[in-house]
Design a protein around this motif. Structure first.
Motif, PDB file in Angstrom:
ATOM      1  N   GLY A  38       0.453  -2.879   0.951  1.00  0.00           N
ATOM      2  CA  GLY A  38      -0.154  -2.279  -0.228  1.00  0.00           C
ATOM      3  C   GLY A  38       0.411  -0.913  -0.548  1.00  0.00           C
ATOM      4  N   ALA A  39       0.766  -0.141   0.485  1.00  0.00           N
ATOM      5  CA  ALA A  39       1.324   1.189   0.250  1.00  0.00           C
ATOM      6  C   ALA A  39       2.668   1.095  -0.480  1.00  0.00           C
ATOM      7  N   LEU A  40       3.537   0.203  -0.018  1.00  0.00           N
ATOM      8  CA  LEU A  40       4.840   0.031  -0.669  1.00  0.00           C
ATOM      9  C   LEU A  40       4.660  -0.497  -2.089  1.00  0.00           C
ATOM     10  N   ALA A  41       3.723  -1.438  -2.257  1.00  0.00           N
ATOM     11  CA  ALA A  41       3.472  -1.998  -3.585  1.00  0.00           C
ATOM     12  C   ALA A  41       2.958  -0.928  -4.545  1.00  0.00           C
ATOM     13  N   ALA A  42       2.088  -0.046  -4.053  1.00  0.00           N
ATOM     14  CA  ALA A  42       1.496   0.977  -4.921  1.00  0.00           C
ATOM     15  C   ALA A  42       2.552   1.903  -5.510  1.00  0.00           C
ATOM     16  N   VAL A  43       3.579   2.236  -4.723  1.00  0.00           N
ATOM     17  CA  VAL A  43       4.654   3.086  -5.251  1.00  0.00           C
ATOM     18  C   VAL A  43       5.356   2.374  -6.410  1.00  0.00           C
ATOM     19  N   GLY A  44       5.702   1.110  -6.204  1.00  0.00           N
ATOM     20  CA  GLY A  44       6.363   0.361  -7.270  1.00  0.00           C
ATOM     21  C   GLY A  44       5.516   0.269  -8.522  1.00  0.00           C
ATOM     22  N   LEU A  45       4.217   0.058  -8.356  1.00  0.00           N
ATOM     23  CA  LEU A  45       3.328  -0.075  -9.504  1.00  0.00           C
ATOM     24  C   LEU A  45       3.140   1.263 -10.222  1.00  0.00           C
ATOM     25  N   ARG A  46       3.035   2.348  -9.466  1.00  0.00           N
ATOM     26  CA  ARG A  46       2.906   3.667 -10.106  1.00  0.00           C
ATOM     27  C   ARG A  46       4.176   3.992 -10.889  1.00  0.00           C
TER      28      ARG A  46
END
Length: 265
Positions: A168-176
């Protein structure tokens, strides 16, 4: 994680700064803690140490699926910071220590830190964005997250439990990075006579940059909005946006959206 020359791209008062994305996931359990609060603790740590300045935290909704363990909503948190490059390694170390120390028992905290200019120079931003959307749609393994982090050379680390929060942490960067995903953490506090306020009044009394309907209409400053009980803003087109709706074809009165209407943000 090495600092490459292209990662230093901001100049403030004659000093070099860098723009980074910091994301965390799974730092709480059902009884203790809140990942949004942990993200704000990281912001306080950065600013109290005078390492840099931070923007607001966004919450990113990920896939809800029986095969994915999560505390309540399977969402992760991300914020942007502008820091002096010489503090990057200290920030990474202290952020990891904070997660290790403050995360709730039974949680599986993960930390991701990405230098924007590094992924831009290497043409890798789209890879992070694609991963973020992928995590919203299908079950992803921890190994897939680590493989991607190694491929594009970004910081990804686990700090307790089984470490599944790295996904989720890696995904959150991409989404932001999309500038079109996420709900800002916290609620707006606005006061208005009889619950009605103009768009201009909303902007001048909050951090809201624009007011938009669910179908994409941008409200003008003189239009009126009826405030609901819980006011949340979302990230759209890189702007802090308050979403509104009208009932039926009546465009004469706009209302702020409910949590149900915002569940996909």
């Amino acid at each position: 994680m090495p600092i490459i020359p292209g990662s230093i791209h901001l100049i403030k008062e004659g000093e070099f700064w860098m723009k980074i994305y910091i994301a965390i996931d799974d730092t709480d359990n059902l009884e203790i803690g809140a990942t949004g609060q942990t993200a704000n603790d990281l912001i306080k740590m950065i600013e109290n140490n005078q390492w840099g300045n931070c923007q607001a935290v966004t919450r990113h909704q990920l896939l809800l699926h029986p095969d994915i363990p999560y505390t309540s909503h399977n969402s992760s948190m991300c914020f942007i910071a502008e820091i002096k490059p010489e503090y990057l390694n200290d920030l990474i170390a202290e952020a990891g220590n904070l997660l290790q120390r403050e995360s709730a028992p039974g949680s599986d905290p993960g930390l991701c830190i990405v230098i924007e200019e590094q992924v831009l120079v290497r043409g890798q931003m789209h890879i992070l964005v694609e991963f973020g959307y992928k995590v919203k749609e299908k079950v992803i393994t921890k190994q897939e997250a680590y493989d991607l982090a190694r491929q594009i050379d970004v910081h990804l680390s686990e700090h307790g439990g089984n470490g599944l929060g790295v996904i989720g942490a890696l995904a959150a960067v991409g989404l932001r990075m999309t500038n079109n995903d996420g709900r800002f953490q916290g609620r707006l506090k606005l006061e208005a006579p009889e619950g009605l306020i103009s768009v201009a009044g909303i902007k001048s009394n909050s951090q809201v940059e624009r007011v938009q309907s669910l179908d994409g209409y941008l409200l003008q400053d003189d239009e009126q909005v009826r405030l609901g009980e819980k006011l949340k803003t979302v990230l759209l087109e890189g702007k802090r946006t308050l979403l509104v709706y009208s009932e039926g074809n009546d465009k004469s009165e706009w209302k702020t959206c409910t949590n149900t209407q915002l569940k996909d943000y």
